[in-house]
Design a protein around this motif. Sequence first.
Motif, PDB file in Angstrom:
ATOM      1  N   LYS A  80      53.064  58.339  22.965  1.00  0.00           N
ATOM      2  CA  LYS A  80      54.059  58.912  23.919  1.00  0.00           C
ATOM      3  C   LYS A  80      54.307  60.621  23.731  1.00  0.00           C
ATOM      4  N   ALA A  81      54.336  61.353  24.518  1.00  0.00           N
ATOM      5  CA  ALA A  81      54.509  62.783  24.258  1.00  0.00           C
ATOM      6  C   ALA A  81      54.809  63.549  25.324  1.00  0.00           C
ATOM      7  N   ASP A  82      55.355  64.675  25.131  1.00  0.00           N
ATOM      8  CA  ASP A  82      55.711  65.352  26.351  1.00  0.00           C
ATOM      9  C   ASP A  82      54.587  66.608  26.244  1.00  0.00           C
ATOM     10  N   ILE A  83      53.454  66.617  27.123  1.00  0.00           N
ATOM     11  CA  ILE A  83      52.387  67.466  26.821  1.00  0.00           C
ATOM     12  C   ILE A  83      52.511  68.808  27.524  1.00  0.00           C
ATOM     13  N   SER A  84      53.627  69.142  28.041  1.00  0.00           N
ATOM     14  CA  SER A  84      53.732  70.341  28.647  1.00  0.00           C
ATOM     15  C   SER A  84      54.040  71.267  27.418  1.00  0.00           C
ATOM     16  N   LEU A  85      54.285  70.812  26.240  1.00  0.00           N
ATOM     17  CA  LEU A  85      54.399  71.447  25.253  1.00  0.00           C
ATOM     18  C   LEU A  85      52.957  71.739  24.260  1.00  0.00           C
ATOM     19  N   LEU A  86      52.489  72.913  24.014  1.00  0.00           N
ATOM     20  CA  LEU A  86      51.201  73.053  23.399  1.00  0.00           C
ATOM     21  C   LEU A  86      51.182  72.646  21.956  1.00  0.00           C
ATOM     22  N   HIS A  87      52.318  72.760  21.049  1.00  0.00           N
ATOM     23  CA  HIS A  87      52.488  72.228  19.921  1.00  0.00           C
ATOM     24  C   HIS A  87      52.554  70.755  19.887  1.00  0.00           C
ATOM     25  N   VAL A  88      52.929  70.103  20.922  1.00  0.00           N
ATOM     26  CA  VAL A  88      52.844  68.650  21.017  1.00  0.00           C
ATOM     27  C   VAL A  88      51.392  68.362  21.331  1.00  0.00           C
ATOM     28  N   VAL A  89      50.836  69.175  21.886  1.00  0.00           N
ATOM     29  CA  VAL A  89      49.266  68.829  22.536  1.00  0.00           C
ATOM     30  C   VAL A  89      48.541  68.498  20.919  1.00  0.00           C
ATOM     31  N   ASP A  90      48.669  69.716  20.271  1.00  0.00           N
ATOM     32  CA  ASP A  90      48.035  69.845  18.860  1.00  0.00           C
ATOM     33  C   ASP A  90      48.365  68.374  18.228  1.00  0.00           C
ATOM     34  N   ASP A  91      49.802  67.988  18.116  1.00  0.00           N
ATOM     35  CA  ASP A  91      50.069  66.975  17.240  1.00  0.00           C
ATOM     36  C   ASP A  91      49.081  65.483  17.736  1.00  0.00           C
ATOM     37  N   VAL A  92      49.213  65.413  19.244  1.00  0.00           N
ATOM     38  CA  VAL A  92      48.457  64.337  19.790  1.00  0.00           C
ATOM     39  C   VAL A  92      46.940  64.264  19.430  1.00  0.00           C
ATOM     40  N   CYS A  93      46.399  65.418  19.506  1.00  0.00           N
ATOM     41  CA  CYS A  93      44.903  65.382  19.085  1.00  0.00           C
ATOM     42  C   CYS A  93      44.770  65.262  17.679  1.00  0.00           C
ATOM     43  N   LYS A  94      45.716  65.657  16.923  1.00  0.00           N
ATOM     44  CA  LYS A  94      45.422  65.325  15.379  1.00  0.00           C
ATOM     45  C   LYS A  94      45.489  64.029  15.137  1.00  0.00           C
ATOM     46  N   GLN A  95      46.646  63.373  15.857  1.00  0.00           N
ATOM     47  CA  GLN A  95      46.496  61.679  15.834  1.00  0.00           C
ATOM     48  C   GLN A  95      45.108  61.039  16.255  1.00  0.00           C
ATOM     49  N   ILE A  96      44.608  61.556  17.498  1.00  0.00           N
ATOM     50  CA  ILE A  96      43.167  60.927  17.784  1.00  0.00           C
ATOM     51  C   ILE A  96      42.201  61.293  16.946  1.00  0.00           C
ATOM     52  N   ALA A  97      42.114  62.753  16.346  1.00  0.00           N
ATOM     53  CA  ALA A  97      41.045  62.941  15.388  1.00  0.00           C
ATOM     54  C   ALA A  97      41.143  62.298  13.964  1.00  0.00           C
ATOM     55  N   ASP A  98      42.524  61.952  13.440  1.00  0.00           N
ATOM     56  CA  ASP A  98      42.766  60.884  12.347  1.00  0.00           C
ATOM     57  C   ASP A  98      42.183  59.833  12.433  1.00  0.00           C
ATOM     58  N   ALA A  99      42.055  59.090  13.891  1.00  0.00           N
ATOM     59  CA  ALA A  99      41.723  57.909  14.074  1.00  0.00           C
ATOM     60  C   ALA A  99      40.177  57.919  14.505  1.00  0.00           C
ATOM     61  N   GLU A 100      39.644  58.826  14.970  1.00  0.00           N
ATOM     62  CA  GLU A 100      38.287  58.619  15.598  1.00  0.00           C
ATOM     63  C   GLU A 100      37.214  59.700  15.176  1.00  0.00           C
ATOM     64  N   LYS A 101      36.090  59.316  14.997  1.00  0.00           N
ATOM     65  CA  LYS A 101      35.283  60.334  14.601  1.00  0.00           C
ATOM     66  C   LYS A 101      34.244  61.264  15.814  1.00  0.00           C
ATOM     67  N   ALA A 102      34.695  60.537  17.023  1.00  0.00           N
ATOM     68  CA  ALA A 102      33.925  60.809  18.287  1.00  0.00           C
ATOM     69  C   ALA A 102      34.686  60.490  19.516  1.00  0.00           C
ATOM     70  N   VAL A 103      34.567  61.171  20.427  1.00  0.00           N
ATOM     71  CA  VAL A 103      35.359  60.947  21.929  1.00  0.00           C
ATOM     72  C   VAL A 103      34.331  61.026  23.023  1.00  0.00           C
ATOM     73  N   ASN A 104      34.102  60.167  24.061  1.00  0.00           N
ATOM     74  CA  ASN A 104      33.044  60.176  24.963  1.00  0.00           C
ATOM     75  C   ASN A 104      33.430  60.774  26.163  1.00  0.00           C
ATOM     76  N   ILE A 105      34.920  60.396  26.454  1.00  0.00           N
ATOM     77  CA  ILE A 105      35.270  61.043  27.675  1.00  0.00           C
ATOM     78  C   ILE A 105      36.871  61.661  27.382  1.00  0.00           C
ATOM     79  N   LEU A 106      36.873  62.692  27.958  1.00  0.00           N
ATOM     80  CA  LEU A 106      38.324  63.354  28.267  1.00  0.00           C
ATOM     81  C   LEU A 106      38.875  63.341  29.383  1.00  0.00           C
TER      82      LEU A 106
END
Length: 342
Positions: A80-106
């Motif tokens: 859950k996030a308001d991704i109109s804010l870039l600092h929130v985008v960074d937080d979301v990406c960090k959550q994903i990067a902490d959980a995954e080593k690779a992403v196939n589709i964005l």
Amino acid sequence: MVARSIVQASNALIASSLPSRLVAVFVGATSGIGETTLKQFAKYAREPRAYFVGRSQTAADRIISECKTLNPLGEYTFIKADISLLHVVDDVCKQIADAEKAVNILFLSAGLIELSRTRTSENLDLSLALTIYSRIRFIVKLLPLLQHATALRRVVTVFAGTKEGPLFQNDLQCDRVSLTKIRSIRGHMCSMIDFNLEAIAKDAPTVSFIHDYPGFVNTGIFEKTEGILAATIRGVSKVVKLFRSNDAKYIPIEECGERHLFLATSARYKPANNERCGIPLDTEDTEVRGSYGSVGGGVYIVDENMESAGSEVEKLLSKMREEGLAEKVWQHTESEFKRICG
């Protein structure tokens, strides 16, 4: 045109042709095109692992339940996030990067057509923040994970590819452009997306990037939009629905999801290094022109039929590149990232 039968045949091969546990990130998937594409991914992939980002927990709970019904072996994680804010985008990406080593589709489809000059707390126009800056920030931050993936490395951003127009080169945020020039603003935004993708792709030759136009799909986007012009568009849209013929190009939401899953997984759209990532087409029509007008190249601008932009768009983009506008757009985007995120 890529026939729906070809799309469905290609999607049906995902489970047998691609590895299990593909990781996909869907930004803006609690409704509309993002939601329907997420469900198609759940339906066809083998033990899929999907992250989807949005603002509605209620919608997310429903979607997770529906995805579990389609494929009980999949994992579906809502952020859950308001991704109109870039600092929130960074937080979301960090959550994903902490959980995954690779992403196939964005897969990026968040946005609205906001017509009342609303600005975010980071001083970006809301519509451009969602459609351009936020999406490009997701790509930049998740690019290392995409490059680390095997079998498939794909970015799809859904807006209005093939509808490009001249840039307002001295007003890239459209602050001084009349809101009545909606077609010109749309063309400007498309060209900004293209040039940002091209800049990123130069350092990512193993990743494919697609900017597409989905066609006329009833996603309810105008129901979220405020302003007199938005109300007018809502009214016109309802009239069109009442009087359109049965053979009009109105794309059902399920078919829209099928087509976007095809864009995300088909080998038709090769990265710049010409590696055939994804599901091969069982047809001779496998060569697609990239944004530079030649076959391949890693960045693709496609229409609702999943065909490349025409010569007029290619000439327009080429002319703007010659004028140095592609570099100007990327420099502007990077400067906004630095201003907001440091």
